[in-house]
Design an enzyme around this catalytic site. Sequence first.
Site, short mmCIF file in Angstrom:
data_model
loop_
_atom_site.label_atom_id
_atom_site.label_comp_id
_atom_site.label_asym_id
_atom_site.label_seq_id
_atom_site.Cartn_x
_atom_site.Cartn_y
_atom_site.Cartn_z
N ASP A 85 0.81 -1.22 0.00
CA ASP A 85 0.00 0.00 0.00
C ASP A 85 0.85 1.27 0.00
O ASP A 85 0.42 2.30 0.53
CB ASP A 85 -0.95 0.06 1.22
CG ASP A 85 -1.78 -1.20 1.34
OD1 ASP A 85 -2.26 -1.67 0.31
OD2 ASP A 85 -1.94 -1.69 2.48
N GLU A 86 2.03 1.23 -0.58
CA GLU A 86 2.91 2.40 -0.55
C GLU A 86 2.50 3.46 -1.56
O GLU A 86 3.09 4.54 -1.61
CB GLU A 86 4.37 1.99 -0.85
CG GLU A 86 4.99 1.06 0.19
CD GLU A 86 4.78 -0.41 -0.15
OE1 GLU A 86 3.98 -0.69 -1.08
OE2 GLU A 86 5.39 -1.27 0.50
N GLY A 119 -4.72 -4.41 -4.79
CA GLY A 119 -5.81 -3.62 -5.36
C GLY A 119 -5.30 -2.25 -5.78
O GLY A 119 -4.60 -1.60 -5.03
N HIS A 120 -5.61 -1.87 -7.01
CA HIS A 120 -5.23 -0.54 -7.48
C HIS A 120 -6.48 0.20 -7.91
O HIS A 120 -7.32 -0.36 -8.60
CB HIS A 120 -4.31 -0.63 -8.70
CG HIS A 120 -2.95 -1.13 -8.39
ND1 HIS A 120 -2.19 -0.61 -7.37
CD2 HIS A 120 -2.21 -2.10 -8.95
CE1 HIS A 120 -1.04 -1.25 -7.33
NE2 HIS A 120 -1.03 -2.17 -8.26
N LYS A 133 2.18 2.44 -4.87
CA LYS A 133 2.91 2.00 -6.07
C LYS A 133 2.12 2.28 -7.33
O LYS A 133 2.68 2.60 -8.37
CB LYS A 133 3.16 0.48 -6.01
CG LYS A 133 4.21 0.05 -5.02
CD LYS A 133 4.45 -1.44 -5.08
CE LYS A 133 3.26 -2.27 -4.65
NZ LYS A 133 2.88 -2.16 -3.24
N GLY A 134 0.77 2.17 -7.22
CA GLY A 134 -0.08 2.31 -8.41
C GLY A 134 0.20 3.61 -9.15
O GLY A 134 0.34 3.63 -10.37
N LYS A 135 0.32 4.66 -8.37
CA LYS A 135 0.54 5.98 -8.96
C LYS A 135 1.90 6.07 -9.67
O LYS A 135 2.03 6.63 -10.75
CB LYS A 135 0.49 6.99 -7.80
CG LYS A 135 0.32 8.39 -8.18
CD LYS A 135 -0.18 9.13 -6.93
CE LYS A 135 0.15 10.57 -6.96
NZ LYS A 135 -0.46 11.28 -5.85
N THR A 155 -9.86 -4.96 1.18
CA THR A 155 -10.64 -5.44 2.33
C THR A 155 -11.40 -4.34 3.05
O THR A 155 -12.28 -4.63 3.85
CB THR A 155 -9.68 -6.07 3.37
OG1 THR A 155 -8.75 -5.06 3.77
CG2 THR A 155 -8.93 -7.25 2.79
N ARG A 186 3.00 -29.18 -5.29
CA ARG A 186 2.88 -29.70 -6.66
C ARG A 186 1.55 -30.38 -6.96
O ARG A 186 1.47 -31.30 -7.75
CB ARG A 186 4.06 -30.64 -6.97
CG ARG A 186 5.36 -29.87 -7.02
CD ARG A 186 6.54 -30.70 -6.71
NE ARG A 186 6.44 -31.23 -5.35
CZ ARG A 186 7.36 -31.98 -4.78
NH1 ARG A 186 8.43 -32.34 -5.44
NH2 ARG A 186 7.21 -32.41 -3.54
N ARG A 193 -6.07 0.74 8.08
CA ARG A 193 -4.64 0.41 8.10
C ARG A 193 -4.03 0.98 9.38
O ARG A 193 -4.39 2.08 9.79
CB ARG A 193 -3.95 1.03 6.89
CG ARG A 193 -4.43 0.42 5.59
CD ARG A 193 -3.75 1.07 4.39
NE ARG A 193 -4.28 0.52 3.15
CZ ARG A 193 -4.43 1.22 2.03
NH1 ARG A 193 -4.08 2.48 1.97
NH2 ARG A 193 -4.93 0.64 0.96
N GLN A 249 2.00 -5.94 -3.04
CA GLN A 249 2.42 -5.99 -1.63
C GLN A 249 3.75 -5.25 -1.44
O GLN A 249 4.01 -4.29 -2.15
CB GLN A 249 2.48 -7.44 -1.12
CG GLN A 249 1.12 -8.10 -0.98
CD GLN A 249 0.60 -8.70 -2.28
OE1 GLN A 249 1.33 -9.35 -2.98
NE2 GLN A 249 -0.65 -8.47 -2.59
P1 IMP Z 1 -2.54 -12.64 1.92
O1 IMP Z 1 -1.61 -12.09 0.91
O2 IMP Z 1 -4.00 -12.39 1.62
O3 IMP Z 1 -2.27 -14.08 2.23
O4 IMP Z 1 -2.28 -11.86 3.29
C1 IMP Z 1 -1.05 -12.01 4.00
C2 IMP Z 1 -0.61 -10.69 4.61
O5 IMP Z 1 -0.29 -9.77 3.58
C3 IMP Z 1 -1.67 -10.01 5.47
O6 IMP Z 1 -1.04 -9.31 6.52
C4 IMP Z 1 -2.30 -9.02 4.50
O7 IMP Z 1 -2.92 -7.93 5.18
C5 IMP Z 1 -1.08 -8.60 3.72
N1 IMP Z 1 -1.41 -8.11 2.37
C6 IMP Z 1 -1.74 -8.83 1.30
N2 IMP Z 1 -1.97 -8.03 0.25
C7 IMP Z 1 -1.74 -6.78 0.66
C8 IMP Z 1 -1.76 -5.51 -0.01
O8 IMP Z 1 -2.03 -5.37 -1.21
N3 IMP Z 1 -1.45 -4.46 0.78
C9 IMP Z 1 -1.12 -4.56 2.10
N4 IMP Z 1 -1.07 -5.72 2.73
C10 IMP Z 1 -1.37 -6.83 2.02
#
Ligand code: IMP
Length: 421
Positions: free
Chosen positions: A13-14, A40-41, A16-18, A300, A142, A304, A223
């Site tokens: 969530d830094e 998600g972007h 990055k999309g922008k 979700t 596998r 945050r 991520q």
């Molecule tokens: P998962 O990727 O759904 O298995 O979640 C594992 C961990 O990564 C959890 O702490 C999520 O909140 C975090 N996470 C997964 N996707 C994102 C994202 O796009 N942004 C921030 N945290 C993420």
Amino acid sequence: MPATVIVGAQWGDEGKGKIVDLLAQDSDLVCRYQGGPNAGHTVVVGDETYKIRQIPTGVIAGKRCAIGAGCVVDPAVLISELDELESRGHETKGLVFVSGNAHLVMPWHIALDGARERRLGRLQIGTTRRGIGPAYADKATRIGIRVQDLLDPKILRQKLELAVHEKNVWLQRVYELDPFDVEEVVATQLGYAERLSPYVSDTSLLVDRALQGGERVLFEGAQGTLLDLDHGTYPFVTSSSPIAAGAAVSFGIGPNRIDEVVGVSKAYVTRVGEGPFPSEIEGPAQERVRELGREFGTVTGRDRRCGWLDLVALRFAVRVNGITSLALTKLDVLSSFAELPVCVRYALPDGSETDEFPAHQSDFHHCRPVFETLAGWKAELDGEALPPAARIYVTFVEDALGVPVTLVGTGAGRESVLALG
Ligand code: IMP
């Protein structure tokens, strides 16, 4: 540069999309190298808002886009994105390429992800519940189903029968959930296969040819570094490799083909889900940063957690990714604060202090942040030049990390990015 990786330098969530959007304008091919619909972007173009989870957002600018072998693909999500793009006048065939080696997120992965989190209770990871962990687990053991399996109905049926049989045992006996019906699953996936088969590609060859031909290729991670399966804050991580090297693995190119690594970091820190977070803000300032930064999850909708900038974690991100320059996003969110603490070291349980990220989980879990406080600028950022105190904040980061900050986010709009000379 011909091959650039954009990597999240924190917990995702830094923004990055922008930065991806900005650099995609000058790219020929945009490649997503890990993760799945857990990212998600939101892209706003004029009056149009797009929410995209699987396809690199470069597709909106008409760029060729690829999803690498290191990704997991939820076919239902991918199809709904393709449908939406097409219904809004965007070409997708010949522009979107999906690696045949990427793995599919199946409905039981989603069911198991949720069930496991519920079972873990207060020990839960806080996943996005999109089936990411269970899909990557099946890949590693596998028994996963790959995108290319969609091309062969006989193989697809065989693999689905095997998987449903095994997963139903888990769903029913371990989690007391309803089983899946094999015929229903096969019919649904065969339908997906028909829609998706034109997009299945050899994305390693695609990228190799693009680079051979002198094209500019942008690799985007989802991520962030601290969510990396190997190098992040395990077990509070995702199940893939967001670090920059993941781009080479996912697309099957040599690591020496990558020229630049742009790290993206917020001017502060956020984290969703559970796990230790040394620079998490105590007191009402956390809520203030959350409100000002609109820090609610894209996928979700969760709040945050917010923290002050953590230079120990960022130094680690520079190291493990080989970051060559940094984009510091959302600097404007800090504009109203009179003072800005920055975490420069961690105090460890044995009384010592370190400016390197602890290798041992217990040190990280129990460390305390050591802050230096910088003066705020108490002025809006106008996108022309930074106020002196904001410039000092940026220079402080550069000096601590030894990499230049070349881009700064100055406002909510897509265009609010300032290039620093
Ligand atoms: P998962 O990727 O759904 O298995 O979640 C594992 C961990 O990564 C959890 O702490 C999520 O909140 C975090 N996470 C997964 N996707 C994102 C994202 O796009 N942004 C921030 N945290 C993420």
